[in-house]
Scaffold this motif. Sequence first.
Motif: not given
Length: 181
Positions: A155-181
């Motif tokens: 269960m925890m491995i499923e949750i953790i791997t989902d969180e890692l995948r979510h981070g990748i997806l948010y990173s994609y959206l951040y880059t795609k939308n031209g966001c800058r920190g």
Amino acid sequence: MGNYDYSGYVPYNYGYTSPYMSGMNASNMQGGQQTADIFTFPQNLPNALDLIQQALAGETEDRLFYSWLIENAPSDEDKQIISGIRDNEIGHYALFRQLYSEITGVMPQQVQGEQFVIPESYCAGLSRALLGEQNAVVKYRNILYAMEFREHINMMIEIITDELRHGILYSYLYTKNGCRG
């Protein structure tokens, strides 16, 4: 989502004692200081249960946050990705409730989490989400270390791997939308 502590980084091999490291005790050393052994069961279980309750406490704020992100997303693709992440997080909530009740024999008590704060912009929201996913992985890894049974570990491995995948997806959206920190 809240405040972020970047100082909590723990190297990948923290706690691992190689059979080749004779005389060294890496499992309880961090920066030359003595720390609790995060890999020792059942001593680390109370902390894991606290972390599960913290994960459950953020549910209301998280739902408001995801709704805000979806409403402010500039494209259907962004909305679809964030909706999928939200749906995964709802599933994680159910898994954490199940974990807690199976370990303790009681259902977790409803605890008030942080208050939702509207991000300054869509990009600021994506940044908050990305950092939130990263911090969740660190917390959830500590819960994983306390799991004794294969089903709970899975269960925890499923949750953790989902969180890692979510981070990748948010990173994609951040880059795609031209966001800058």
